[in-house]
Write a protein that holds these residues in place. Structure first.
Motif, PDB file in Angstrom:
ATOM      1  N   GLY A 257      11.097  -2.318  -9.259  1.00  0.00           N
ATOM      2  CA  GLY A 257       9.622  -2.423  -8.967  1.00  0.00           C
ATOM      3  C   GLY A 257       8.672  -1.660  -9.964  1.00  0.00           C
ATOM      4  N   GLN A 278      -5.736  -8.344   4.419  1.00  0.00           N
ATOM      5  CA  GLN A 278      -4.956  -9.367   5.015  1.00  0.00           C
ATOM      6  C   GLN A 278      -5.286  -9.716   6.360  1.00  0.00           C
ATOM      7  N   ASP A 408       1.912   2.100   4.503  1.00  0.00           N
ATOM      8  CA  ASP A 408       2.539   1.310   5.419  1.00  0.00           C
ATOM      9  C   ASP A 408       2.058   1.791   6.971  1.00  0.00           C
ATOM     10  N   ARG A 440       6.283   2.759  -4.598  1.00  0.00           N
ATOM     11  CA  ARG A 440       6.501   1.488  -5.206  1.00  0.00           C
ATOM     12  C   ARG A 440       5.273   0.569  -4.774  1.00  0.00           C
ATOM     13  N   PRO A 442       3.752  -2.628  -3.614  1.00  0.00           N
ATOM     14  CA  PRO A 442       4.385  -3.863  -3.058  1.00  0.00           C
ATOM     15  C   PRO A 442       3.902  -4.900  -3.426  1.00  0.00           C
ATOM     16  N   GLU A 443       4.519  -6.094  -3.340  1.00  0.00           N
ATOM     17  CA  GLU A 443       4.182  -7.612  -3.854  1.00  0.00           C
ATOM     18  C   GLU A 443       3.204  -8.016  -2.756  1.00  0.00           C
ATOM     19  N   GLU A 445       3.193 -10.890  -1.249  1.00  0.00           N
ATOM     20  CA  GLU A 445       4.044 -11.385  -0.009  1.00  0.00           C
ATOM     21  C   GLU A 445       4.904 -10.682   0.764  1.00  0.00           C
ATOM     22  N   GLU A 446       4.760  -9.405   0.538  1.00  0.00           N
ATOM     23  CA  GLU A 446       5.545  -8.550   1.394  1.00  0.00           C
ATOM     24  C   GLU A 446       4.506  -7.865   2.560  1.00  0.00           C
ATOM     25  N   LEU A 447       3.195  -7.997   2.375  1.00  0.00           N
ATOM     26  CA  LEU A 447       2.221  -7.497   3.479  1.00  0.00           C
ATOM     27  C   LEU A 447       2.242  -8.500   4.253  1.00  0.00           C
TER      28      LEU A 447
END
Length: 642
Positions: A257, A278, A408, A440, A442-443, A445-447
């Motif tokens: 990543g 989001q 997170d 890292r 995040p992308e 789509e990971e959220l």
């Protein structure tokens, strides 16, 4: 700084390899698997900046790292005194690490106060680099030295490097049109250059940073770059430093990543922004500056382009009042503070519980009570977060475990607040807030998808067939009430702190209704969907160590040490403190002994013992500093052997 990790590399497991890395060079280059460096000096010596720059270059190089900034509470304590010492510790390695390290291998001491305040933490054989220009008779007497430690033999157990940093810096900058005092201010850059040479750190990023920071002061910019280069060249040419060191990148420690170095407060700010995007809601922060939470306000104020609105209020009460108003208006609302501020906000948190509106209350814990230790760390606000309001006013409590995990944890706190229409307490602390580690990125789509549906019209039919809007008609799964944007036709309803009638939201003094509403609000919190707690127990241990928040790093490091020594011990760590994971009771009762290390006098242990009737043993520390792994390992070994 960001760096790409494309594939794992072999990891060195040796501490020091004395092989000649560059046979043609005049100086040896030795490989280390890890190093702990501490920069220390007066508050005005730029130690935090020096440490931050060294950390940034280390992150871009690809090492795993963990930092511990430590600075006085006073804005500017008297120069040369012990209360005025500021330090920055960095642990970096070619493998996965979890803490800033127990004891420095290298101490850079800019004056006698810095030496005296930190030498007790050094193991025998550590390297000490001192600025000899500051070791005057007056400076020594100011901190209680009866004799010069550089010459009285008291440092014979260490590798001492006396360097006239101030003189060398002034000499390097003599061509610049600067006063001696102005030139002396660059001695931290000279020290940074020297350490960058010693440990083969990249230099381009620091020079770019200096060009940006002092772009409007070209003479100061050029002087700092010159001092930085002079420090590097001094290390290359002086006979006092015959060896330099390499610490290889820690590619094996990281999944593939794009990475950057990040502090806990910065990660938390980014997490809040990501949550608002989001959720497709504007982010509103109502806050009053307080150490160590202020950085979140500073950072969020830079991101108006993402729909972030920040309001610096006149006090803590106004800050949360504005945030709760923003929540009523349809924003993802946040207020940030530390322990004393939570006390002031408690009435409005209770109002948010009564109104059942989503609100994030971020508490960056520090040493207390009262003003306490503003620049030190502690975990002593857990019971305040759980019970620090009048009446039955339950709120969910979430705690990150590392600086990067603050990102997170912010997303998780937002998920709970928006899904269940409740204020949520997020408990970070000063250790996480100011510390840093690789993160890292995040992308997208990971959220998580956090989008919410606002009330649009009538949701209840009366006996006579009339369709009306009931503000307290609940979702049968989450028990959340609808969220109506003010001004939506037909959705007018009462707000305020007086008890509401179930369903209608009318003011009610009916005893049965109050009992029902209290129990319903509690049931809503109890029913929040949180993941089961995971247990790391590869050997079927009889002893479990349970932690929460920032104790994760020291606990995990201690557990690793014990397992490497052949001991069997299990580990579990809590993110959700209210409600607890549903399997926690079963997990706890599966072990003969449960040990809970905390930076308080046993607050989680009190909750665990009360709820699960488990004889949990506390191991506590409240000295304003994080646990050391060696200290915890010794305590856990005693628990295993008991």
């Amino acid at each position: 700084m960001t760096s790409q990790v494309s594939s794992p590399a072999e990891q060195t497991d040796s501490t020091v390899v004395g092989e000649q890395r560059k046979p043609g060079d005049a100086k040896d280059v030795r490989r280390l698997d890890r190093v702990i460096i501490r920069f220390a000096g007066d508050s005005g010596d730029g130690m935090q900046l020096t440490g931050d720059r060294f950390t940034s270059e280390t992150a871009s190089f690809g090492n795993d790292l963990s930092t511990l900034p430590n600075f006085p509470a006073e804005i500017r304590a008297p120069a040369g005194t012990l209360p005025g010492v500021s330090s920055f510790q960095l642990h970096f390695a070619d493998h996965d690490i979890l803490t800033p390290g127990d004891a420095p291998n290298v101490l850079v001491a800019m004056n006698p106060a810095a030496l005296k305040a930190n030498v007790g933490d050094l193991p025998r054989g550590a390297e000490i680099i001192v600025n000899t220009d500051e070791f005057t008779k007056r400076a020594l007497q100011k901190v209680g030295y009866d004799s010069d430690p550089l010459h009285d033999g008291s440092l014979d157990g260490y590798h001492l490097h006396p360097v006239p940093l101030t003189t060398l810096t002034v000499e390097a900058l003599k061509e610049f049109d600067l006063s001696r005092k102005e030139a002396e201010r660059s001695k931290n850059m000279f020290a940074l250059g020297l350490l960058s040479w010693m440990y083969h750190r990249p230099t381009e990023g620091t020079e770019k940073f200096l060009r940006s920071k002092f772009a409007k002061k070209p003479e100061i910019m050029a002087a700092n770059i010159a001092a930085f280069r002079a420090g590097w060249n001094f290390g290359e040419t002086t006979e006092d430093f015959a060896v330099s060191y390499e610490v290889a990148p820690a590619a094996k420690a990281f999944p593939v990543g794009t990475y950057r170095n990040i502090s806990g407060n910065l990660a938390l700010a980014y997490g809040l922004i990501a949550a608002s995007r989001q959720a497709d809601l504007p982010l509103f922060l109502g806050s009053y500056p307080i150490t160590p939470a202020s950085d979140i306000l500073h950072e969020l104020s830079r991101h108006k382009n993402f729909g972030v609105r920040t309001f610096q209020a006149e006090d803590e009460i106004a800050g949360i009042g504005a945030a709760l108003g923003a929540a009523f208006g349809g924003s993802l609302a946040v207020t940030t503070t530390s322990g004393p501020g939570v006390a002031l906000k408690s009435e409005t948190i209770g109002l948010a519980v009564s109104l059942e509106l989503p609100l994030l209350v971020v508490d960056i814990q520090r040493g207390g009570p009262s003003t306490g230790l503003p620049t030190k760390t502690e975990q002593a606000d857990l019971l305040q977060a759980m019970y620090g309001r009048n009446g039955e006013a339950p709120v969910p409590v979430v705690a990150p475990r590392t600086p990067a995990d603050c990102f997170d944890a912010a997303l998780e706190a937002a998920r709970i607040a928006l899904t269940y229409r409740t204020p949520v307490m997020l408990l970070s602390d000063g250790y996480l807030a100011n510390g840093s580690e690789p993160w890292r990125i995040p992308e997208l789509e990971e959220l998580p998808d956090l989008k919410v549906r606002f009330a649009q019209g009538a949701n209840h039919t009366l006996d006579d067939g009339t369709e009306v809007y009931w503000p307290y008609k609940r979702d049968p799964q989450t028990l959340a009430r609808p969220w109506a944007i003010p001004g939506t036709p037909g959705l007018e309803h009462r707000i305020g702190g007086i008890e509401k009638q179930d369903g209608t939201g009318n003011i009610s003094y009916d005893p049965a209704n109050h009992d029902f509403m209290v129990r319903t609000r509690q049931a809503k919190i109890d029913g929040i969907d949180v993941p089961d707690i995971e247990v790391d127990d590869p050997h079927g241990a009889r002893t479990l160590v349970l932690g929460w928040g920032s104790t994760y790093g020291p606990i995990t490091a201690a557990v690793r040490r014990l397992r490497a020594a052949g001991e069997s011990i299990a580990q579990a760590h809590l993110r959700h403190l209210n409600p607890f994971p549903r399997n926690l009771g079963t997990v706890l009762k599966g072990y003969d002994r449960v040990v809970i290390p905390e930076m308080n006098l046993g607050q989680l242990a009190t909750l665990v013992r009360a709820k699960y009737l488990v004889d949990a043993h506390s191991y506590n520390q409240v000295n304003g500093m994080p646990f050391k792994a060696e200290q915890l390992a010794a305590a856990l070994k005693e628990a295993i052997d008991d």
